[in-house]
Design a protein around this motif. Structure first.
Motif, short mmCIF file in Angstrom:
data_model
loop_
_atom_site.label_atom_id
_atom_site.label_comp_id
_atom_site.label_asym_id
_atom_site.label_seq_id
_atom_site.Cartn_x
_atom_site.Cartn_y
_atom_site.Cartn_z
N THR A 19 10.46 34.90 2.17
CA THR A 19 9.29 33.83 1.65
C THR A 19 8.95 33.72 0.13
N PRO A 20 8.25 32.73 0.10
CA PRO A 20 7.70 32.70 -1.34
C PRO A 20 6.71 33.88 -1.91
N GLY A 21 6.30 34.61 -0.74
CA GLY A 21 5.34 35.80 -1.07
C GLY A 21 6.38 36.94 -1.41
N GLY A 22 7.48 36.99 -1.03
CA GLY A 22 8.47 37.94 -1.49
C GLY A 22 9.46 38.21 -0.60
N ILE A 23 10.39 38.95 -0.66
CA ILE A 23 11.62 39.33 0.04
C ILE A 23 11.36 40.57 0.89
N GLY A 24 11.05 40.28 2.31
CA GLY A 24 10.82 41.25 3.14
C GLY A 24 9.48 41.23 3.74
N ALA A 80 17.73 38.21 8.72
CA ALA A 80 18.51 38.87 9.92
C ALA A 80 18.53 40.43 9.74
N GLU A 81 18.86 40.77 8.39
CA GLU A 81 19.09 42.13 8.11
C GLU A 81 17.94 42.97 8.31
N GLU A 82 16.80 42.34 7.78
CA GLU A 82 15.46 43.26 8.11
C GLU A 82 15.37 43.07 9.36
N ALA A 83 15.32 42.00 10.17
CA ALA A 83 14.89 41.98 11.50
C ALA A 83 15.54 42.98 12.43
N LEU A 84 17.04 43.11 12.32
CA LEU A 84 17.53 43.95 13.01
C LEU A 84 17.25 45.45 12.79
N SER A 85 17.14 45.76 11.60
CA SER A 85 16.69 47.06 11.03
C SER A 85 15.50 47.39 11.75
N SER A 86 14.62 46.58 11.65
CA SER A 86 13.25 46.91 12.13
C SER A 86 13.17 47.00 13.82
N ALA A 87 14.13 46.54 14.25
CA ALA A 87 14.19 46.52 15.90
C ALA A 87 15.00 47.77 16.08
#
Length: 409
Positions: A19-24, A80-87
């Motif tokens: 997002t505009p707030g940051g990556i991640g 997607a990279e972060e979502a799968l890692s967090s799951a």
């Protein structure tokens, strides 16, 4: 809470945010919790009626062939990279035929389309990229994500304007409840900070003209609001049938307990002034969740900072919650309006609110006017509060109203 027609809960087990707030996720959460606006003067919009935007920060150079993709798809792949890692699914420990991809977008690869069309006009057809169609066609974000992840289950794209990301989550929930998949990677993405989109929104009078003070331009529900700030980004949630998540030892962050969708049938771009369609969508989402008005602890509002949207949404909230006032927030004061990604981004933030017991403030809100008074807008600082059930509102051009009911796991 009830769990829909099949009786099985749909769990949220992972989140990815760009997002505009940051990556991640953590960067975005910190931005909204501190009320830090991402709005800046945008050189790419110089000379247009409005030249401020909320852009995703530059990413590190990455190996591979990201040049093939539209900007919106690049955001999606990062999320997607972060979502799968967090799951706990970074190792892809799944049956790819039992995984679905559902992506919402308002404009597809509009950045690619505008860029390549300009080349056609100024240089000629020989300058066009052979990847033009695969980059801008509206289904291709979901297609590229399925290719990247090796997913062979259903791959779908939804488009309900600024409700697209939320519609994608509803569609994924329906697939899971129907038994068509065990896991769904679902959310939204858009990159509409382009000259055509910015000029068109400005022509409609939808954008804030506070160019002298970009950081205070997006002001959801505030008496001085004058329009939204164009944003971009992506969010993906990993949704699973609860039994599937439990079997692999995943700890759900929250549960997608219910959802509701309606149409205003009122106007092409303006919401129903009394928020009738939104009220009906809230009631449908709560009925689907087996809950009532008295169970709602928090509302993550659509809250665009436009005079008409905020008035209609506030009217609907006042009507529904006449005897109690759940705290309300909008992330668009900090992140701008991320268009088709907004519903997914705000659903992810609602999940974090439930999981962390913290409601972020509405950036730049100082005081309501007579149309937005009477609702409890969280402002100034985050509010610590247990949240068992929250609603996430999303509205879109065409009269789309989408409401997600998210509950503690």
């Amino acid at each position: 809470m009830d769990s829909g027609e099949t009786g099985e809960q749909v769990a949220v087990t992972g989140i990815g945010l760009v997002t505009p707030g940051g990556i991640g996720t953590e960067a975005t959460w910190e931005a909204v919790c501190t009320g830090r606006s991402a709005a800046r003067t945008d050189p790419a919009l110089q000379g247009l009626p409005v030249s401020i935007s909320c852009r995703v920060p530059p990413q590190e150079k990455r190996p591979g062939k990201l040049w093939r993709y539209d900007r919106s798809t690049r955001f999606l792949l990062l999320a997607a990279e972060e979502a799968l890692s967090s799951a706990g699914l970074a190792g892809r420990d799944w049956d790819p035929a039992r995984v679905a991809v559902v992506v919402g977008t308002a404009a597809g690869g509009i950045d690619t389309l505008e860029t390549q069309h300009q080349k056609l006009l100024t240089v000629g057809h020989t300058a066009l990229s052979p990847m033009t169609l695969p980059a801008f066609l509206p289904n291709m974000a979901a297609g590229h994500l399925a290719l990247e992840l090796g997913i062979t289950g259903p791959s779908l794209q939804t488009s309900t304007a600024c409700a697209s990301g939320a519609t994608a989550l509803i569609t994924a929930c329906l697939l899971l409840r129907a038994g068509a998949c065990d896991i769904a990677v679902a959310g939204g993405t858009d990159a509409m900070i382009t000259p055509l989109c910015a000029a068109a929104f400005a022509k409609m009078g939808a954008l804030s003209r506070r160019e002298h003070d970009p950081g205070h331009a997006s002001r959801p529900f505030d008496k001085e609001r004058d329009g939204f700030v164009l944003g971009e980004g992506s969010a993906l949630l990993v949704l699973e049938r609860r039994r599937h998540a439990d079997a692999r030892g995943a700890a759900p962050l929250a549960v997608l307990a219910g959802h509701g969708s309606t149409s205003d049938a009122h106007h092409a771009t303006a919401p129903h002034p009394q928020g009738a369609g939104l009220r009906a969508a809230v009631e449908a989402a709560l009925a689907d969740a087996g809950a009532g008005i008295g169970d709602v602890d928090h509302i993550n509002a659509h809250g665009t900072s436009t005079p008409l949207n905020d008035k209609a949404e506030a009217t609907a909230i006042r009507h529904l919650f006449a005897t109690r006032r759940p705290p309300v927030t909008s992330a668009k004061g900090a992140l701008g309006h991320t268009m088709g990604a907004a519903g997914a981004i705000e659903a992810a933030l609602t999940v974090l609110t439930i999981a962390r017991g913290t409601i972020p403030p509405t950036a730049n809100f100082t005081a309501p006017d007579e149309t937005t008074a009477g609702i409890d807008i969280v402002s100034g600082h985050s509010r610590a509060q247990p949240v068992r059930l929250a609603l996430s509102h999303s509205l879109g051009f065409g009269g789309h109203n989408t409401v997600l009911a998210l509950a503690a796991a």
